[in-house]
Design an enzyme around this catalytic site. Structure first.
Site, mmCIF file in Angstrom:
data_model
loop_
_atom_site.group_PDB
_atom_site.id
_atom_site.type_symbol
_atom_site.label_atom_id
_atom_site.label_comp_id
_atom_site.label_asym_id
_atom_site.label_seq_id
_atom_site.Cartn_x
_atom_site.Cartn_y
_atom_site.Cartn_z
ATOM 1 C CE LYS A 211 -2.074 -3.188 -2.274
ATOM 2 N NZ LYS A 211 -1.994 -1.733 -2.319
ATOM 3 C CE LYS B 68 -15.052 -4.268 1.224
ATOM 4 N NZ LYS B 68 -13.864 -3.681 1.046
ATOM 5 C CE LYS C 74 -10.544 1.935 -6.238
ATOM 6 N NZ LYS C 74 -9.871 3.098 -5.739
#
Ligand code: TRP
Length: 332
Positions: free
Chosen positions: A114, A195, A198
């Protein structure tokens, strides 16, 4: 015999979409009948990455709560609460931080991934490194037996189990090792075929209006090789068909697959059938959403009852922890 305990949480990081519905929520709803379930909104976890802009968090919490209730999480069966309403999670997090080797946290795959992926937020913070440990505290404080999560969360569960063993080894058996509950979920494609997520901006949200859903499905990608209405298509190459597999009856699936392969029906016809079936699932959710949104007091009551119940359990665990660690509790 008492029921086994299930606990899971979600970050209030945005609106929920139909991928969350079939991926997590419908499973949580099922678990309610068999287990003693605790479901919470992890608002502190949202702060580990959204610390600079906290303006959306309160609205997102409300949206998540309303969606949970509308999807069938029943406050009569499950305990629903907000993480920050139970500050005992933070106290346990602090105590666990004393025994957690840095290397364990640095090795969690989501940490580096991340940090590299997210460019607009500086994630080189203490809070972000501690994300999985806060999650461990969330789980261990209720001595949860099972934690239903997606595959991406399994490393966090693994570290929770390691922390559990380390604590018990150092201070005696206080915690029981939780297990991840990995259910098989269908992959939900977004309107662009990737997929549903958001980040890709390809979602059908539970808070969308019927018109928005209709618009999104109408512009949805289908088999790219089927250009003209008279061309035959391959349903397997169409994300619309993959939504049919999740939301439509076997009969409807058979009919659209056959119609596509033989060019008996066009893509718009196929989408109309999908919309009919999608609305069957979404209509009752929309009706419930409306009712809950009109009753903020009820939402408040549900959260207060949840906090009261969980605080009792959490503070009990902290007493066990303090005793095991020989900490001064003020009464000895
Ligand atoms: N990390 C989880 C997610 O992003 C949310 C979460 C926080 C959680 N604490 C938890 C899930 C405890 C299960 C148990 O999905």
């Amino acid at each position: 015999m008492s029921k086994k305990r299930v606990l899971s949480g979600m970050q209030p990081s945005g609106k929920l979409h139909i991928g969350n519905l079939v991926g997590a929520l419908q499973n949580w709803v099922k678990l309610q009948d068999e287990y003693e379930c605790y479901y919470f909104i992890a608002d502190w976890h949202a702060l580990t990455s959204q610390y600079a802009d906290t303006s959306q968090i309160k609205d997102n919490i409300k949206d998540v709560l309303v969606n949970w209730l509308s999807a069938g999480i029943d406050p009569e069966k499950s305990t629903i609460f907000i993480q920050s309403h139970v500050p005992e999670h933070a106290e346990l997090h602090l105590l666990l931080s004393m025994i957690t080797p840095l290397g364990w946290l640095e090795r969690v795959p989501s940490y580096k991934e991340k940090q590299e992926e997210v460019k607009d937020i500086d994630l080189h913070t203490y809070g972000f490194l501690g994300y999985p440990l806060l999650q461990s505290a969330d789980i261990l404080i209720y001595k949860a037996h099972y934690v239903p999560v997606g595959i991406d969360q399994m490393p966090h569960l693994e570290i929770t189990r390691e922390i559990c063993r380390r604590f018990n080894f150092l201070y005696g058996n206080v915690f029981s090792e939780p297990e991840g509950l990995l259910a098989e979920f269908p992959k939900v494609p977004g309107i662009d075929g990737r997929k549903m997520s958001k980040t890709y901006n390809n979602c059908i949200y539970l808070s969308d209006s019927p018109e928005e859903v209709e618009q999104k499905i109408k512009t949805m990608m289908t088999d790219p090789k089927r250009v003209r209405r008279t061309d035959i298509g391959d349903p397997e190459l169409s994300p619309v068909f993959h939504l049919h597999k999740i939301f439509s009856s076997k009969e409807d699936q058979g009919e659209v697959a056959d119609g596509c392969r033989t060019a008996k029906i066009g893509c718009l016809d196929c989408k109309k059938i999908l919309l009919k079936n999608l609305f069957k699932v979404l209509n009752p959710i929309w009706e419930k959403r409306k009712r809950y949104l009109e009753r903020p007091h009820l939402l408040e009551e549900i959260l207060q009852a949840g906090a009261k119940k969980t605080k009792k359990i959490a503070s009990g665990t902290l007493i066990d922890v303090s005793n095991a660690m020989k900490l001064w509790l003020g009464n000895t």
